[in-house]
Design an enzyme around this catalytic site. Structure first.
Site, PDB file in Angstrom:
ATOM      1  CB  CYS A 245      -4.781   9.835   2.700  1.00  0.00           C
ATOM      2  SG  CYS A 245      -5.126   8.907   4.449  1.00  0.00           S
TER       3      CYS A 245
ATOM      4  CD  GLU B 227      -3.345  -1.153   0.464  1.00  0.00           C
ATOM      5  OE1 GLU B 227      -3.873   0.028   0.521  1.00  0.00           O
ATOM      6  OE2 GLU B 227      -3.660  -2.212  -0.261  1.00  0.00           O
TER       7      GLU B 227
ATOM      8  CG  HIS C 124      -3.669   2.519   4.635  1.00  0.00           C
ATOM      9  ND1 HIS C 124      -4.291   3.470   3.785  1.00  0.00           N
ATOM     10  CD2 HIS C 124      -3.257   1.357   3.902  1.00  0.00           C
ATOM     11  CE1 HIS C 124      -4.475   2.893   2.554  1.00  0.00           C
ATOM     12  NE2 HIS C 124      -4.094   1.482   2.817  1.00  0.00           N
TER      13      HIS C 124
HETATM   14  O1  SUG Z   1      -7.743   2.687   0.482  1.00  0.00           O
HETATM   15  N1  SUG Z   1     -10.723   4.860   0.676  1.00  0.00           N
HETATM   16  C1  SUG Z   1      -9.278   4.825   0.720  1.00  0.00           C
HETATM   17  C2  SUG Z   1      -8.634   5.689   1.718  1.00  0.00           C
HETATM   18  C3  SUG Z   1      -7.259   5.792   1.624  1.00  0.00           C
HETATM   19  C4  SUG Z   1      -6.478   6.491   2.647  1.00  0.00           C
HETATM   20  N2  SUG Z   1      -5.101   6.581   2.426  1.00  0.00           N
HETATM   21  C5  SUG Z   1      -4.260   6.455   3.433  1.00  0.00           C
HETATM   22  N3  SUG Z   1      -4.504   6.184   4.712  1.00  0.00           N
HETATM   23  N4  SUG Z   1      -2.977   6.573   3.298  1.00  0.00           N
HETATM   24  C6  SUG Z   1      -8.881   3.467   0.938  1.00  0.00           C
HETATM   25  O2  SUG Z   1      -9.597   2.725   1.729  1.00  0.00           O
HETATM   26  C7  SUG Z   1     -12.740   4.770  -0.289  1.00  0.00           C
HETATM   27  C8  SUG Z   1     -13.696   4.557  -1.782  1.00  0.00           C
HETATM   28  C9  SUG Z   1     -15.005   4.376  -1.500  1.00  0.00           C
HETATM   29  O3  SUG Z   1     -15.377   3.690  -0.714  1.00  0.00           O
HETATM   30  O4  SUG Z   1     -15.954   4.515  -2.596  1.00  0.00           O
HETATM   31  C10 SUG Z   1     -11.458   4.562  -0.700  1.00  0.00           C
HETATM   32  O5  SUG Z   1     -10.815   3.918  -1.288  1.00  0.00           O
END
Ligand code: SUG
Length: 421
Positions: free
Chosen positions: A352, A167, A235
């Site tokens: 993020c 990730e 994460h």
């Molecule tokens: O991968 N949300 C992302 C958020 C990522 C956050 N990144 C870090 N923590 N670095 C994920 O879960 C939600 C999309 C949706 O549900 O439509 C989403 O992908």
């Protein structure tokens, strides 16, 4: 040129929020994404919030970069899925996801002072755990190849092979005396078997460290607390953040908290831990407000500032902790809330939304670098072309498809990045 001769700076590359930004509840284990599933989204406001955050950091740091939204809807994935309405709507939504906005998941970055060939290495993240995210890496790689295409400065690697989930920088930190000096890299992984997926696998982290040519004595591998993953920290950057000598972390971030500190200290004796106890901020509240999904930045005068989501100021326990911290003698003396609510509702805070790359800004393709005039340009294109609102039921419609495709193309044209069309 050796890293010492370069003008090494930390540059934050923020993901511009794409015109298809929507709430489809696609991420199992991401509480914000699940709880906003089906809500209308506001892509224009979302993207403008993102530009606002970039402007603030540009003013603070004097340097800021960005990465572009990926092509959506992803026709390739739509064809493979052959969605016909008989299955879960998540399958229809996945090719529409604007999730590449969270560029902390774009790649893992090891700056030149850490690597054995003196170049900055980037490995694009495979993001294999989630369908909607697994589609990102080929298009992300195309951008990284352009932005960091100078072979004298950068090596861009393809993804870690499946089945090792990677990730990117969301599970990676770097300790150093100053960004341009040699660092100790922290790789945080999860162990599978819990209620929610552990997205970062230990083997992926180890493979990235080897392929980047890091000194094994300057790498630390630490397990995420399974209870934190269970509570919604999908994460590690949801429960801790590193900048220079400082680890700002929740007390329950790691499987063995004291063991993690000891392992880091063994490789980096100058470590300074700012630990937030559960008695001050519960794990649940930390995850709800994203206190740790913050940008911990070194200002030109050497002081550190923490850029947190507005949600932190609205939480009594989190904000009283922040006020206490600002009044203390600790390394973090300033906390600045920013409004990234549209991203937050999908589980993405200020950290993020950015990928940190330590390099010479002059080595980056200038089309990916921000200045005030370009921020004006981004705002103009977004205001003119990004959809104002998307209801999940709109996903798949021809009208929305045309609007989303045209909006991204307008941006690429304005930035002279037509080769990404
Ligand atoms: O991968 N949300 C992302 C958020 C990522 C956050 N990144 C870090 N923590 N670095 C994920 O879960 C939600 C999309 C949706 O549900 O439509 C989403 O992908």
């Amino acid at each position: 040129m050796s890293p010492k001769e370069l003008n090494l700076r930390e540059i934050n590359f923020d993901g511009i929020v794409g015109p298809s930004h929507n709430y489809a509840g696609l991420s199992l284990g991401n509480i914000a994404s699940a709880s906003h599933k089906g809500d209308p989204s506001y892509p224009r406001a979302a993207a403008l919030q993102g530009v606002g955050k970039m402007r603030g950091n540009l003013a603070r740091l004097g340097v800021q970069g960005f990465l572009l939204p990926l092509p959506r809807p992803n026709a390739l994935l739509e064809n493979v899925l052959a969605y016909d309405g008989t299955e879960a709507p998540q399958l229809r939504a996945a090719p529409w996801s604007a999730s590449s906005m969270w560029t902390a998941n774009a790649a893992t970055v090891s700056p030149a002072p850490d690597t054995n060939d003196g170049k900055c290495h980037l490995t694009v993240a495979n993001l294999i755990t989630m369908l909607h995210r697994a589609q990102e890496w080929p298009d992300t790689l195309r951008q990284l190849d352009i932005a960091f295409g100078d072979p004298d400065h950068f090596v861009v690697h393809g993804p870690v092979p499946p089945t090792f989930g990677d990730e990117g920088a969301a599970n990676h930190g770097r300790f150093c005396e100053g960004h341009g000096s040699e660092g100790v890299e922290l790789f945080v992984y999860g162990k599978p078997g819990g209620r929610f997926p552990a997205r970062q696998h230990e083997q992926a982290s180890r493979l990235v460290a080897r392929s980047h040519g890091l000194d094994p004595a300057k790498c630390v591998f630490v397990e995420q607390n399974p209870a934190a993953i269970e509570a919604g920290a999908f994460h590690n950057d949801v429960v801790s953040v590193v900048n220079e000598r400082v680890l700002f972390t929740h007390e329950e971030a790691f499987a063995d908290q004291q063991g993690a500190y000891a392992a880091i200290r063994a490789a980096f004796p100058a470590l300074e831990v700012v630990e937030v106890p559960s008695s001050a901020v519960s794990l649940k509240e930390a995850i709800r407000t994203y206190l740790f999904n913050a940008q911990l930045l070194t200002l030109p005068d050497g002081g550190m500032v923490l850029i947190v989501p507005e949600e932190c100021r609205e939480s009594a326990s989190v904000w009283s902790y922040c006020e206490q911290m600002m009044a203390s003698n600790g390394p973090i003396r300033e906390v600045i809330p920013v409004d990234v609510r549209q991203s937050m509702a999908n589980g993405g805070g200020p950290a993020c939304l950015r990928l940190r790359v330590v390099c010479d800004p002059a080595a980056v393709d200038p089309r990916f670098m921000l200045d005030e005039a370009k921020a004006d340009l981004l705002e103009k294109v977004i205001s003119e072309t990004w959809p104002e609102q998307i209801d999940p039921a709109d996903l798949g419609s021809d009208t929305l498809t045309s609007q989303v495709v045209a909006a991204r193309e307008a941006l690429l044209t304005a930035l002279d990045l037509g080769e990404l069309k």
